[in-house]
Design a protein around this motif. Structure first.
Motif, PDB file in Angstrom:
ATOM      1  N   LEU A  33      21.428  -3.002  -5.867  1.00  0.00           N
ATOM      2  CA  LEU A  33      20.456  -2.385  -6.766  1.00  0.00           C
ATOM      3  C   LEU A  33      19.377  -3.402  -7.150  1.00  0.00           C
ATOM      4  O   LEU A  33      18.183  -3.093  -7.107  1.00  0.00           O
ATOM      5  CB  LEU A  33      21.146  -1.847  -8.014  1.00  0.00           C
ATOM      6  N   GLN A  34      19.776  -4.621  -7.495  1.00  0.00           N
ATOM      7  CA  GLN A  34      18.807  -5.668  -7.846  1.00  0.00           C
ATOM      8  C   GLN A  34      17.885  -5.966  -6.662  1.00  0.00           C
ATOM      9  O   GLN A  34      16.686  -6.174  -6.843  1.00  0.00           O
ATOM     10  CB  GLN A  34      19.520  -6.941  -8.293  1.00  0.00           C
ATOM     11  N   TYR A  35      18.445  -5.975  -5.461  1.00  0.00           N
ATOM     12  CA  TYR A  35      17.655  -6.250  -4.262  1.00  0.00           C
ATOM     13  C   TYR A  35      16.606  -5.160  -4.043  1.00  0.00           C
ATOM     14  O   TYR A  35      15.432  -5.453  -3.788  1.00  0.00           O
ATOM     15  CB  TYR A  35      18.572  -6.362  -3.047  1.00  0.00           C
ATOM     16  N   MET A  39      12.530  -5.385  -4.123  1.00  0.00           N
ATOM     17  CA  MET A  39      11.645  -4.931  -3.044  1.00  0.00           C
ATOM     18  C   MET A  39      10.468  -4.149  -3.624  1.00  0.00           C
ATOM     19  O   MET A  39       9.319  -4.342  -3.219  1.00  0.00           O
ATOM     20  CB  MET A  39      12.405  -4.065  -2.039  1.00  0.00           C
ATOM     21  N   LEU A  40      10.752  -3.272  -4.585  1.00  0.00           N
ATOM     22  CA  LEU A  40       9.692  -2.484  -5.212  1.00  0.00           C
ATOM     23  C   LEU A  40       8.754  -3.398  -6.005  1.00  0.00           C
ATOM     24  O   LEU A  40       7.524  -3.282  -5.888  1.00  0.00           O
ATOM     25  CB  LEU A  40      10.288  -1.408  -6.126  1.00  0.00           C
ATOM     26  N   GLY A  69      12.091 -13.230  -7.849  1.00  0.00           N
ATOM     27  CA  GLY A  69      12.727 -12.287  -6.939  1.00  0.00           C
ATOM     28  C   GLY A  69      14.234 -12.349  -6.893  1.00  0.00           C
ATOM     29  O   GLY A  69      14.887 -12.952  -7.718  1.00  0.00           O
ATOM     30  N   VAL A  70      14.776 -11.702  -5.886  1.00  0.00           N
ATOM     31  CA  VAL A  70      16.202 -11.729  -5.577  1.00  0.00           C
ATOM     32  C   VAL A  70      16.295 -12.489  -4.272  1.00  0.00           C
ATOM     33  O   VAL A  70      15.811 -12.035  -3.247  1.00  0.00           O
ATOM     34  CB  VAL A  70      16.782 -10.302  -5.448  1.00  0.00           C
ATOM     35  N   ASN A  71      16.880 -13.665  -4.328  1.00  0.00           N
ATOM     36  CA  ASN A  71      16.874 -14.558  -3.181  1.00  0.00           C
ATOM     37  C   ASN A  71      18.259 -14.679  -2.564  1.00  0.00           C
ATOM     38  O   ASN A  71      19.205 -14.012  -2.987  1.00  0.00           O
ATOM     39  CB  ASN A  71      16.301 -15.915  -3.591  1.00  0.00           C
ATOM     40  N   VAL A  72      18.398 -15.547  -1.594  1.00  0.00           N
ATOM     41  CA  VAL A  72      19.617 -15.671  -0.810  1.00  0.00           C
ATOM     42  C   VAL A  72      20.421 -16.879  -1.286  1.00  0.00           C
ATOM     43  O   VAL A  72      19.857 -17.937  -1.580  1.00  0.00           O
ATOM     44  CB  VAL A  72      19.270 -15.816   0.691  1.00  0.00           C
ATOM     45  N   GLY A  73      21.723 -16.734  -1.340  1.00  0.00           N
ATOM     46  CA  GLY A  73      22.592 -17.858  -1.678  1.00  0.00           C
ATOM     47  C   GLY A  73      22.354 -18.370  -3.083  1.00  0.00           C
ATOM     48  O   GLY A  73      22.350 -17.611  -4.045  1.00  0.00           O
TER      49      GLY A  73
END
Length: 171
Positions: A33-35, A39-40, A69-73
């Motif tokens: 959901l956060q991801y 994106m939006l 944002g929502v990042n990786v790791g």
């Protein structure tokens, strides 16, 4: 939008929905959901608010709120305060050190607890971002929040130590 491009985008969204449909635990559902929310927000920043004119200057040593944002790791993400390390008036980019929203007091050399503020600078996450990610200044007692010269010197020293290739500075 051209029909061919719309079909490509729709195909990517179908793949994304199929991937997200396979999620089967609460933590992953919350992350998904956060991801999607990110994106939006990123599309809004990129296409609706691109090259927006701030009603405030983006200046060295000042602290602002930015959408990372929502990042990786373990990359820093979310809407958080950032310290401006480098900013040029006519550049759409600036260099920042993300800040915590609560002081860490953890003693790591690359975490600088800020004097007079309840934040810690996360030097290991130093990066360059678009000024379009910045949405407002952080205020302290009605004025722009800034870091002390002493804290800025510490942060710049740790950035040099972390990112230099000179063996003398890595000690």
């Amino acid at each position: 939008m051209k029909e061919e491009l719309k079909k490509k985008i729709d195909g990517f969204f179908i793949q994304l929905f199929e991937m997200l449909d396979g999620i089967n635990n609460d933590q992953q559902e919350e992350e998904a959901l956060q991801y999607v929310e990110w994106m939006l927000k990123k599309a809004q920043l990129r296409y609706k608010e691109k090259n927006k004119k701030h009603h405030f200057p983006v200046l060295y040593r000042r602290i602002y709120w930015a959408h990372l944002g929502v990042n990786v790791g373990h990359e820093e993400d979310k809407h958080r305060p950032v310290l401006i390390i480098r900013s040029e008036k006519n550049s759409p980019l600036c260099a920042v050190a993300p800040l915590t929203t609560q002081r860490l007091n953890d003693g790591f050399w690359y975490h600088i607890d800020l004097e007079g503020l309840n934040n810690t600078a996360l030097v290991e996450h130093f990066c360059v971002i678009s000024k379009d990610r910045i949405d407002r200044p952080l205020r302290k007692r009605g004025d722009f929040a800034t870091v002390s010269n002493k804290d800025m010197d510490k942060i710049l020293t740790e950035i040099k130590r972390l990112y230099t290739t000179s063996p003398a500075l890595r000690k």
